[in-house]
Design a protein around this motif. Structure first.
Motif, short mmCIF file in Angstrom:
data_model
loop_
_atom_site.label_atom_id
_atom_site.label_comp_id
_atom_site.label_asym_id
_atom_site.label_seq_id
_atom_site.Cartn_x
_atom_site.Cartn_y
_atom_site.Cartn_z
N MET A 100 0.85 -1.19 0.00
CA MET A 100 0.00 0.00 0.00
C MET A 100 0.89 1.24 0.00
N VAL A 101 0.59 2.14 -0.94
CA VAL A 101 1.28 3.43 -0.98
C VAL A 101 0.22 4.51 -1.03
N GLU A 102 0.60 5.70 -0.61
CA GLU A 102 -0.34 6.81 -0.66
C GLU A 102 -0.48 7.22 -2.12
N ARG A 103 -1.67 7.03 -2.66
CA ARG A 103 -1.93 7.24 -4.07
C ARG A 103 -1.60 8.67 -4.51
N GLY A 104 -2.05 9.64 -3.76
CA GLY A 104 -1.82 11.04 -4.12
C GLY A 104 -0.35 11.39 -4.18
N GLU A 105 0.38 10.93 -3.18
CA GLU A 105 1.84 11.20 -3.14
C GLU A 105 2.53 10.54 -4.33
N MET A 106 2.19 9.28 -4.60
CA MET A 106 2.83 8.55 -5.69
C MET A 106 2.48 9.18 -7.03
N ILE A 107 1.23 9.53 -7.24
CA ILE A 107 0.82 10.16 -8.50
C ILE A 107 1.52 11.50 -8.67
N GLY A 108 1.60 12.27 -7.60
CA GLY A 108 2.29 13.56 -7.67
C GLY A 108 3.74 13.40 -8.06
N MET A 109 4.42 12.43 -7.46
CA MET A 109 5.84 12.21 -7.78
C MET A 109 6.00 11.76 -9.22
N LEU A 110 5.13 10.87 -9.68
CA LEU A 110 5.24 10.39 -11.05
C LEU A 110 4.90 11.50 -12.05
N GLU A 111 3.93 12.36 -11.73
CA GLU A 111 3.63 13.49 -12.62
C GLU A 111 4.79 14.46 -12.68
N ASP A 112 5.45 14.71 -11.55
CA ASP A 112 6.64 15.59 -11.56
C ASP A 112 7.73 14.99 -12.44
N LEU A 113 7.95 13.70 -12.31
CA LEU A 113 8.96 13.02 -13.11
C LEU A 113 8.60 13.11 -14.59
N ARG A 114 7.34 12.87 -14.92
CA ARG A 114 6.89 12.96 -16.31
C ARG A 114 7.08 14.36 -16.85
N ALA A 115 6.85 15.36 -16.02
CA ALA A 115 7.01 16.75 -16.46
C ALA A 115 8.47 17.09 -16.72
#
Length: 166
Positions: A28-43
């Motif tokens: 289990m990971v915090e979805r919002g935190e993980m999505i935010g980090m992946l969006e930053d990386l994608r950007a």
């Protein structure tokens, strides 16, 4: 933050995430935190890719400019050569001067080509290093993930054992 550092951070979060009850492979990971980090990386990644494309465009522009300059210098040399040849008193001198100008133009064009090639090679080498580090980081993450998966799949099922924390 460097994209490679972001990838390492995502891997670290997944490695430290709590296990899903009754599962050895899910966590289990915090979805919002993980999505935010992946969006930053994608950007960030498209920025690096745009930089590489801009370097290639700059290289092409420099090469074209060098060719145009070389052609102009050669044309000037040939025009000067023709003018000097037409003057009877200095025909021999003019031929030598024209040849010198053409040789200088060719040497200058070659020098410009070599400078452009060195510049582009350096820029591409830097981009290659970035991509190599990114691939190495991804490979390390996958290796860790596979190792943890292997550890989890071979662990005993004794009642006293606690599940692995991944």
């Amino acid at each position: 933050m460097d994209p490679l550092d972001r990838i390492d951070e995502v891997i670290n979060i997944v490695e430290q995430a709590r296990s899903v009850p009754m599962s050895r492979t899910n966590c289990m990971v915090e979805r919002g935190e993980m999505i935010g980090m992946l969006e930053d990386l994608r950007a960030e990644l498209p920025t690096d890719l745009r930089k590489a494309a801009a370097l290639l465009e700059e290289r092409d522009r420099i090469i074209d400019k060098g060719r145009s300059e070389a052609e102009r210098i050669i044309a000037e040399g040939e025009a000067e050569h023709a003018r000097l040849v037409s003057v009877n008193e200095i025909t021999v001198s003019a031929e030598h001067e024209g040849a010198r100008i053409v040789a200088e133009a060719r040497a200058e064009a070659q020098r410009l080509r070599e400078e452009v090639d060195d510049y582009v090679d350096t820029a591409l080498a830097n981009f290659e290093q970035f991509l190599t580090r990114a691939l190495a980081s991804i490979e390390r993450g996958r290796d860790k993930m596979h190792a943890l998966r292997e550890i989890g799949s071979f662990a005993g099922t004794d009642e006293g054992e606690r599940p692995l924390p991944f």
